[in-house]
Design an enzyme around this catalytic site. Structure first.
Site, PDB file in Angstrom:
ATOM      1  N   ASP A   1       5.169 -48.284  49.388  1.00  0.00           N
ATOM      2  CA  ASP A   1       5.904 -47.033  49.549  1.00  0.00           C
ATOM      3  C   ASP A   1       5.450 -46.086  48.433  1.00  0.00           C
ATOM      4  O   ASP A   1       5.664 -46.371  47.242  1.00  0.00           O
ATOM      5  CB  ASP A   1       7.403 -47.345  49.438  1.00  0.00           C
ATOM      6  CG  ASP A   1       8.264 -46.098  49.561  1.00  0.00           C
ATOM      7  OD1 ASP A   1       7.707 -44.983  49.567  1.00  0.00           O
ATOM      8  OD2 ASP A   1       9.489 -46.256  49.663  1.00  0.00           O
TER       9      ASP A   1
ATOM     10  N   HIS B   1      -7.513 -32.362  58.460  1.00  0.00           N
ATOM     11  CA  HIS B   1      -7.965 -33.153  57.315  1.00  0.00           C
ATOM     12  C   HIS B   1      -8.810 -32.332  56.340  1.00  0.00           C
ATOM     13  O   HIS B   1      -8.715 -32.519  55.127  1.00  0.00           O
ATOM     14  CB  HIS B   1      -8.745 -34.383  57.806  1.00  0.00           C
ATOM     15  CG  HIS B   1      -7.865 -35.394  58.464  1.00  0.00           C
ATOM     16  ND1 HIS B   1      -8.118 -35.916  59.708  1.00  0.00           N
ATOM     17  CD2 HIS B   1      -6.691 -35.958  58.065  1.00  0.00           C
ATOM     18  CE1 HIS B   1      -7.162 -36.771  60.026  1.00  0.00           C
ATOM     19  NE2 HIS B   1      -6.289 -36.805  59.062  1.00  0.00           N
TER      20      HIS B   1
ATOM     21  N   ASP C   1      -0.354 -36.768  52.906  1.00  0.00           N
ATOM     22  CA  ASP C   1      -0.744 -36.770  54.323  1.00  0.00           C
ATOM     23  C   ASP C   1       0.323 -37.527  55.103  1.00  0.00           C
ATOM     24  O   ASP C   1       0.090 -38.631  55.590  1.00  0.00           O
ATOM     25  CB  ASP C   1      -2.112 -37.451  54.464  1.00  0.00           C
ATOM     26  CG  ASP C   1      -2.633 -37.399  55.890  1.00  0.00           C
ATOM     27  OD1 ASP C   1      -2.069 -36.640  56.695  1.00  0.00           O
ATOM     28  OD2 ASP C   1      -3.587 -38.131  56.194  1.00  0.00           O
ATOM     29  N   SER C   2       1.462 -36.909  55.231  1.00  0.00           N
ATOM     30  CA  SER C   2       2.602 -37.631  55.803  1.00  0.00           C
ATOM     31  C   SER C   2       2.759 -37.327  57.290  1.00  0.00           C
ATOM     32  O   SER C   2       2.219 -36.355  57.806  1.00  0.00           O
ATOM     33  CB  SER C   2       3.882 -37.228  55.078  1.00  0.00           C
ATOM     34  OG  SER C   2       4.230 -35.917  55.422  1.00  0.00           O
TER      35      SER C   2
ATOM     36  N   ASP D   1       5.948 -36.593  60.142  1.00  0.00           N
ATOM     37  CA  ASP D   1       7.004 -35.585  60.066  1.00  0.00           C
ATOM     38  C   ASP D   1       8.195 -36.093  59.244  1.00  0.00           C
ATOM     39  O   ASP D   1       8.344 -37.295  59.029  1.00  0.00           O
ATOM     40  CB  ASP D   1       7.441 -35.206  61.482  1.00  0.00           C
ATOM     41  CG  ASP D   1       6.353 -34.410  62.185  1.00  0.00           C
ATOM     42  OD1 ASP D   1       5.636 -33.657  61.507  1.00  0.00           O
ATOM     43  OD2 ASP D   1       6.209 -34.555  63.407  1.00  0.00           O
TER      44      ASP D   1
ATOM     45  N   GLN E   1       7.097 -48.798  62.246  1.00  0.00           N
ATOM     46  CA  GLN E   1       6.986 -47.823  63.331  1.00  0.00           C
ATOM     47  C   GLN E   1       6.240 -48.389  64.529  1.00  0.00           C
ATOM     48  O   GLN E   1       5.665 -49.471  64.477  1.00  0.00           O
ATOM     49  CB  GLN E   1       6.286 -46.565  62.822  1.00  0.00           C
ATOM     50  CG  GLN E   1       4.922 -46.829  62.199  1.00  0.00           C
ATOM     51  CD  GLN E   1       4.511 -45.778  61.181  1.00  0.00           C
ATOM     52  OE1 GLN E   1       5.015 -44.670  61.202  1.00  0.00           O
ATOM     53  NE2 GLN E   1       3.586 -46.120  60.295  1.00  0.00           N
TER      54      GLN E   1
ATOM     55  N   ASP F   1      -4.752 -43.536  58.402  1.00  0.00           N
ATOM     56  CA  ASP F   1      -5.763 -43.424  59.466  1.00  0.00           C
ATOM     57  C   ASP F   1      -7.165 -43.213  58.904  1.00  0.00           C
ATOM     58  O   ASP F   1      -8.153 -43.454  59.593  1.00  0.00           O
ATOM     59  CB  ASP F   1      -5.395 -42.297  60.451  1.00  0.00           C
ATOM     60  CG  ASP F   1      -5.110 -40.992  59.745  1.00  0.00           C
ATOM     61  OD1 ASP F   1      -6.049 -40.392  59.203  1.00  0.00           O
ATOM     62  OD2 ASP F   1      -3.937 -40.561  59.739  1.00  0.00           O
TER      63      ASP F   1
ATOM     64  N   PRO G   1       9.967 -43.044  58.268  1.00  0.00           N
ATOM     65  CA  PRO G   1       9.482 -43.496  56.962  1.00  0.00           C
ATOM     66  C   PRO G   1       9.033 -42.374  56.030  1.00  0.00           C
ATOM     67  O   PRO G   1       9.002 -42.551  54.816  1.00  0.00           O
ATOM     68  CB  PRO G   1       8.310 -44.428  57.302  1.00  0.00           C
ATOM     69  CG  PRO G   1       8.096 -44.379  58.760  1.00  0.00           C
ATOM     70  CD  PRO G   1       9.236 -43.638  59.395  1.00  0.00           C
TER      71      PRO G   1
HETATM   72  N1  SPD Z   1       3.738 -33.120  63.912  1.00  0.00           N
HETATM   73  C1  SPD Z   1       2.729 -34.062  63.508  1.00  0.00           C
HETATM   74  C2  SPD Z   1       2.276 -33.912  62.126  1.00  0.00           C
HETATM   75  C3  SPD Z   1       1.392 -35.030  61.745  1.00  0.00           C
HETATM   76  C4  SPD Z   1       0.902 -34.924  60.369  1.00  0.00           C
HETATM   77  N2  SPD Z   1       0.252 -36.097  59.919  1.00  0.00           N
HETATM   78  C5  SPD Z   1      -1.042 -36.296  60.398  1.00  0.00           C
HETATM   79  C6  SPD Z   1      -1.693 -37.470  59.785  1.00  0.00           C
HETATM   80  C7  SPD Z   1      -3.146 -37.412  59.990  1.00  0.00           C
HETATM   81  N3  SPD Z   1      -3.857 -38.083  58.992  1.00  0.00           N
END
Ligand code: SPD
Length: 279
Positions: A138, A63, A156-157, A159, A32, A87, A163
Protein backbone atom coordinates in the site's frame (compact mmCIF):
# COMPACT_ATOMS: atom_id res chain seq x y z
CA UNK A 1 -22.24 -8.21 -30.63
CA UNK A 2 -20.59 -7.98 -27.19
CA UNK A 3 -20.52 -4.65 -25.45
CA UNK A 4 -18.45 -3.69 -22.41
CA UNK A 5 -20.31 -1.06 -20.40
CA UNK A 6 -18.58 1.11 -17.83
CA UNK A 7 -21.39 1.72 -15.36
CA UNK A 8 -19.47 4.08 -13.06
CA UNK A 9 -21.69 7.00 -14.02
CA UNK A 10 -24.84 5.24 -15.24
CA UNK A 11 -26.83 6.73 -12.37
CA UNK A 12 -25.89 10.16 -13.72
CA UNK A 13 -27.34 9.26 -17.11
CA UNK A 14 -24.13 8.54 -18.95
CA UNK A 15 -21.89 5.55 -19.59
CA UNK A 16 -19.04 4.45 -21.81
CA UNK A 17 -19.63 1.44 -24.08
CA UNK A 18 -17.01 -0.34 -26.18
CA UNK A 19 -17.58 -3.36 -28.40
CA UNK A 20 -15.31 -6.31 -27.72
CA UNK A 21 -14.37 -9.51 -29.50
CA UNK A 22 -13.46 -11.51 -26.42
CA UNK A 23 -12.50 -11.41 -22.77
CA UNK A 24 -8.83 -12.42 -22.55
CA UNK A 25 -8.77 -12.74 -18.77
CA UNK A 26 -11.11 -12.17 -15.85
CA UNK A 27 -10.09 -12.73 -12.23
CA UNK A 28 -10.51 -11.49 -8.69
CA UNK A 29 -7.52 -10.44 -6.62
CA UNK A 30 -7.58 -9.57 -2.91
CA UNK A 31 -8.30 -5.99 -3.92
CA UNK A 32 -10.34 -5.87 -7.10
CA UNK A 33 -11.77 -7.51 -10.21
CA UNK A 34 -9.37 -7.50 -13.17
CA UNK A 35 -10.33 -7.94 -16.81
CA UNK A 36 -8.54 -7.60 -20.13
CA UNK A 37 -10.73 -7.29 -23.24
CA UNK A 38 -9.81 -7.60 -26.89
CA UNK A 39 -11.94 -4.71 -28.15
CA UNK A 40 -13.14 -4.10 -31.68
CA UNK A 41 -11.97 -0.48 -32.07
CA UNK A 42 -9.20 0.01 -29.50
CA UNK A 43 -7.05 -3.12 -29.20
CA UNK A 44 -6.60 -4.55 -25.73
CA UNK A 45 -8.22 -2.82 -22.77
CA UNK A 46 -7.47 -3.19 -19.04
CA UNK A 47 -10.47 -2.82 -16.72
CA UNK A 48 -10.30 -2.76 -12.90
CA UNK A 49 -13.53 -3.08 -10.92
CA UNK A 50 -15.48 -2.29 -14.08
CA UNK A 51 -13.54 0.93 -14.82
CA UNK A 52 -11.39 1.36 -17.94
CA UNK A 53 -7.74 1.93 -16.99
CA UNK A 54 -6.13 1.87 -20.40
CA UNK A 55 -6.51 0.83 -24.01
CA UNK A 56 -3.77 0.21 -26.55
CA UNK A 57 -5.36 2.95 -28.67
CA UNK A 58 -4.99 5.97 -26.40
CA UNK A 59 -2.99 5.09 -23.23
CA UNK A 60 -0.01 7.12 -24.47
CA UNK A 61 -1.90 10.40 -24.01
CA UNK A 62 -2.28 9.57 -20.32
CA UNK A 63 1.07 7.94 -19.52
CA UNK A 64 3.22 10.46 -21.40
CA UNK A 65 1.56 13.36 -19.60
CA UNK A 66 1.75 11.63 -16.22
CA UNK A 67 5.52 11.11 -16.49
CA UNK A 68 7.03 13.67 -18.86
CA UNK A 69 5.37 16.74 -17.37
CA UNK A 70 6.82 16.34 -13.86
CA UNK A 71 10.13 14.98 -15.16
CA UNK A 72 10.64 18.06 -17.33
CA UNK A 73 9.36 20.40 -14.64
CA UNK A 74 12.28 19.32 -12.44
CA UNK A 75 15.81 20.60 -13.10
CA UNK A 76 17.61 17.25 -12.80
CA UNK A 77 15.49 14.34 -11.53
CA UNK A 78 17.47 11.32 -10.37
CA UNK A 79 14.83 9.47 -8.35
CA UNK A 80 11.22 8.71 -9.25
CA UNK A 81 8.42 7.03 -7.32
CA UNK A 82 5.42 5.75 -9.26
CA UNK A 83 2.47 5.15 -6.97
CA UNK A 84 0.20 2.45 -8.41
CA UNK A 85 0.89 2.04 -12.10
CA UNK A 86 1.08 -1.74 -11.94
CA UNK A 87 0.13 -2.00 -15.60
CA UNK A 88 3.59 -0.65 -16.50
CA UNK A 89 2.47 2.11 -18.86
CA UNK A 90 3.98 4.88 -16.74
CA UNK A 91 7.11 2.82 -16.13
CA UNK A 92 7.65 2.44 -19.89
CA UNK A 93 7.82 6.25 -20.16
CA UNK A 94 10.00 6.64 -17.05
CA UNK A 95 12.79 4.34 -18.27
CA UNK A 96 13.34 6.68 -21.23
CA UNK A 97 15.37 8.98 -18.93
CA UNK A 98 19.05 7.95 -18.72
CA UNK A 99 19.50 10.49 -15.88
CA UNK A 100 17.16 8.56 -13.58
CA UNK A 101 19.15 6.44 -11.14
CA UNK A 102 16.29 5.04 -9.08
CA UNK A 103 12.77 4.16 -10.17
CA UNK A 104 10.45 2.69 -7.53
CA UNK A 105 7.03 1.37 -8.50
CA UNK A 106 4.82 0.85 -5.45
CA UNK A 107 1.69 -1.11 -6.38
CA UNK A 108 -0.74 -2.58 -3.90
CA UNK A 109 -1.97 -5.37 -6.16
CA UNK A 110 0.61 -7.75 -7.65
CA UNK A 111 -2.08 -9.29 -9.85
CA UNK A 112 -2.27 -6.04 -11.87
CA UNK A 113 1.43 -6.43 -12.70
CA UNK A 114 1.14 -10.14 -13.53
CA UNK A 115 -1.89 -9.68 -15.77
CA UNK A 116 -0.45 -6.61 -17.51
CA UNK A 117 2.97 -8.15 -18.15
CA UNK A 118 1.22 -11.00 -19.92
CA UNK A 119 -1.24 -8.97 -21.99
CA UNK A 120 0.57 -5.67 -22.62
CA UNK A 121 4.02 -6.63 -23.93
CA UNK A 122 4.58 -2.99 -24.97
CA UNK A 123 5.18 -2.17 -21.26
CA UNK A 124 6.74 -5.43 -20.17
CA UNK A 125 10.45 -4.83 -20.70
CA UNK A 126 10.42 -1.67 -18.55
CA UNK A 127 10.00 -3.96 -15.52
CA UNK A 128 13.40 -5.53 -16.33
CA UNK A 129 15.26 -2.20 -16.36
CA UNK A 130 18.07 -2.43 -13.75
CA UNK A 131 17.05 0.86 -12.12
CA UNK A 132 13.52 -0.35 -11.41
CA UNK A 133 12.44 -1.75 -8.05
CA UNK A 134 8.89 -3.03 -7.68
CA UNK A 135 7.40 -2.89 -4.20
CA UNK A 136 4.12 -4.67 -3.57
CA UNK A 137 2.63 -2.59 -0.80
CA UNK A 138 0.00 0.00 0.00
CA UNK A 139 1.75 3.18 -1.18
CA UNK A 140 0.04 5.21 1.53
CA UNK A 141 1.89 3.07 4.09
CA UNK A 142 5.16 2.92 2.13
CA UNK A 143 5.43 6.67 1.72
CA UNK A 144 4.93 7.36 5.44
CA UNK A 145 8.47 6.12 6.05
CA UNK A 146 10.13 8.22 3.34
CA UNK A 147 11.70 11.65 3.84
CA UNK A 148 13.55 13.74 1.24
CA UNK A 149 13.71 10.63 -0.94
CA UNK A 150 12.28 11.36 -4.40
CA UNK A 151 12.75 14.17 -6.93
CA UNK A 152 9.53 13.22 -8.69
CA UNK A 153 6.45 11.31 -7.52
CA UNK A 154 3.83 10.29 -10.12
CA UNK A 155 0.56 9.01 -8.66
CA UNK A 156 -0.96 6.70 -11.25
CA UNK A 157 -4.10 5.78 -9.39
CA UNK A 158 -7.48 4.46 -10.35
CA UNK A 159 -10.51 6.58 -9.44
CA UNK A 160 -11.11 7.83 -5.87
CA UNK A 161 -13.28 4.87 -4.93
CA UNK A 162 -12.10 1.49 -3.65
CA UNK A 163 -8.39 0.85 -3.03
CA UNK A 164 -7.28 4.23 -4.44
CA UNK A 165 -9.52 6.43 -2.27
CA UNK A 166 -6.77 7.02 0.28
CA UNK A 167 -4.49 8.39 -2.45
CA UNK A 168 -6.61 11.54 -2.72
CA UNK A 169 -6.68 12.40 0.98
CA UNK A 170 -4.86 15.17 2.83
CA UNK A 171 -2.77 12.86 5.02
CA UNK A 172 -1.39 11.12 1.94
CA UNK A 173 -0.47 14.39 0.22
CA UNK A 174 1.29 15.56 3.41
CA UNK A 175 3.35 12.38 3.26
CA UNK A 176 4.04 13.00 -0.44
CA UNK A 177 5.36 16.46 0.46
CA UNK A 178 7.74 14.97 3.05
CA UNK A 179 8.86 12.20 0.69
CA UNK A 180 9.90 14.72 -1.96
CA UNK A 181 13.32 16.32 -2.09
CA UNK A 182 13.45 20.08 -1.49
CA UNK A 183 12.77 20.94 -5.12
CA UNK A 184 10.59 17.88 -5.73
CA UNK A 185 7.52 17.66 -7.94
CA UNK A 186 4.46 15.41 -7.57
CA UNK A 187 1.61 14.82 -9.98
CA UNK A 188 -1.54 12.76 -9.53
CA UNK A 189 -4.42 11.53 -11.64
CA UNK A 190 -7.19 14.02 -10.87
CA UNK A 191 -10.34 13.20 -12.80
CA UNK A 192 -12.28 15.01 -15.54
CA UNK A 193 -12.71 18.77 -15.58
CA UNK A 194 -16.12 18.32 -17.23
CA UNK A 195 -17.53 15.72 -14.86
CA UNK A 196 -15.73 16.27 -11.56
CA UNK A 197 -15.27 20.03 -11.11
CA UNK A 198 -16.26 20.05 -7.45
CA UNK A 199 -13.94 17.16 -6.67
CA UNK A 200 -11.04 18.87 -8.46
CA UNK A 201 -11.71 22.16 -6.68
CA UNK A 202 -11.73 20.42 -3.27
CA UNK A 203 -8.51 18.55 -4.05
CA UNK A 204 -6.91 21.80 -5.25
CA UNK A 205 -7.96 23.66 -2.09
CA UNK A 206 -6.64 20.81 0.05
CA UNK A 207 -3.28 20.69 -1.71
CA UNK A 208 -2.88 24.47 -1.55
CA UNK A 209 -2.53 24.10 2.21
CA UNK A 210 0.41 21.71 1.69
CA UNK A 211 2.36 22.73 -1.43
CA UNK A 212 3.55 26.25 -2.34
CA UNK A 213 2.97 25.50 -6.04
CA UNK A 214 -0.32 23.97 -7.21
CA UNK A 215 -1.57 23.72 -10.78
CA UNK A 216 -3.92 21.55 -12.79
CA UNK A 217 -3.21 20.28 -16.30
CA UNK A 218 -5.02 17.94 -18.62
CA UNK A 219 -4.77 15.52 -21.49
CA UNK A 220 -7.19 14.00 -24.00
CA UNK A 221 -8.06 10.31 -23.62
CA UNK A 222 -11.14 9.33 -25.66
CA UNK A 223 -11.84 6.13 -23.71
CA UNK A 224 -12.10 7.89 -20.33
CA UNK A 225 -15.44 9.46 -19.35
CA UNK A 226 -15.81 12.84 -21.13
CA UNK A 227 -12.67 12.16 -23.19
CA UNK A 228 -10.38 14.13 -20.94
CA UNK A 229 -8.54 13.55 -17.69
CA UNK A 230 -6.43 15.90 -15.62
CA UNK A 231 -3.59 15.84 -13.14
CA UNK A 232 -2.76 17.81 -10.02
CA UNK A 233 0.69 19.36 -10.25
CA UNK A 234 2.22 19.96 -6.81
CA UNK A 235 5.69 21.31 -6.35
CA UNK A 236 7.85 22.25 -3.38
CA UNK A 237 9.50 25.15 -5.23
CA UNK A 238 9.51 25.55 -9.01
CA UNK A 239 6.58 26.05 -11.36
CA UNK A 240 5.54 23.67 -14.15
CA UNK A 241 7.63 25.38 -16.84
CA UNK A 242 10.52 26.83 -14.78
CA UNK A 243 12.97 24.13 -15.90
CA UNK A 244 11.31 23.08 -19.16
CA UNK A 245 13.94 22.90 -21.91
CA UNK A 246 13.31 22.05 -25.56
CA UNK A 247 16.62 20.18 -25.90
CA UNK A 248 15.81 17.85 -22.99
CA UNK A 249 12.40 17.06 -24.48
CA UNK A 250 13.98 16.46 -27.91
CA UNK A 251 16.07 13.63 -26.43
CA UNK A 252 12.95 11.60 -25.58
CA UNK A 253 12.09 8.82 -27.97
CA UNK A 254 8.78 7.40 -29.17
CA UNK A 255 6.54 10.28 -28.12
CA UNK A 256 3.04 10.42 -29.56
CA UNK A 257 1.40 13.12 -27.42
CA UNK A 258 3.91 15.01 -25.29
CA UNK A 259 5.99 17.87 -26.62
CA UNK A 260 7.40 21.07 -25.15
CA UNK A 261 4.43 22.98 -26.60
CA UNK A 262 1.89 20.49 -25.18
CA UNK A 263 3.59 20.77 -21.77
CA UNK A 264 3.05 24.53 -21.78
CA UNK A 265 -0.46 24.49 -23.22
CA UNK A 266 -1.79 21.72 -20.93
CA UNK A 267 -1.74 24.16 -18.02
CA UNK A 268 -3.89 26.71 -19.87
CA UNK A 269 -7.33 25.89 -18.52
CA UNK A 270 -10.75 26.61 -19.98
CA UNK A 271 -12.38 29.63 -18.32
CA UNK A 272 -14.91 27.54 -16.37
CA UNK A 273 -12.18 25.57 -14.57
CA UNK A 274 -9.76 28.45 -14.28
CA UNK A 275 -12.42 30.47 -12.48
CA UNK A 276 -13.51 27.56 -10.31
CA UNK A 277 -9.95 26.96 -9.08
CA UNK A 278 -9.30 30.67 -8.55
CA UNK A 279 -12.05 30.90 -5.92
N1 SPD B 1 -11.53 6.94 -14.95
C1 SPD B 1 -10.37 6.10 -15.11
C2 SPD B 1 -9.11 6.71 -14.68
C3 SPD B 1 -8.02 5.72 -14.70
C4 SPD B 1 -6.73 6.28 -14.28
N2 SPD B 1 -5.74 5.30 -14.07
C5 SPD B 1 -5.16 4.77 -15.23
C6 SPD B 1 -4.05 3.85 -14.92
C7 SPD B 1 -3.22 3.63 -16.12
N3 SPD B 1 -1.90 3.31 -15.81
Amino acid sequence: MNWFTETLETSLGRQVQIEYKKILTSSHSDFQHLEVFETVPYGKMLVLDGVIQLTEFDHFAYHEMLIHVPMNAHSNPKSLLIVGGGDGGALAEAVKYPSLETIILCEIDKTVIDVSRKHFPEFDKAFDDKRVTVIIRDAAEYIKHKTNAFDVIAIDSSDPIGPAEILFQEAFYRDVFSALTEDGVAVSQSESMYYHQDFIAELFAQNKTIFPVNEYYYTLVPTYPSGTIGFSFCSRSSGPTTHLQADRVAELTGLRYYSEAIHRSAFVLPVFLRDKLAR
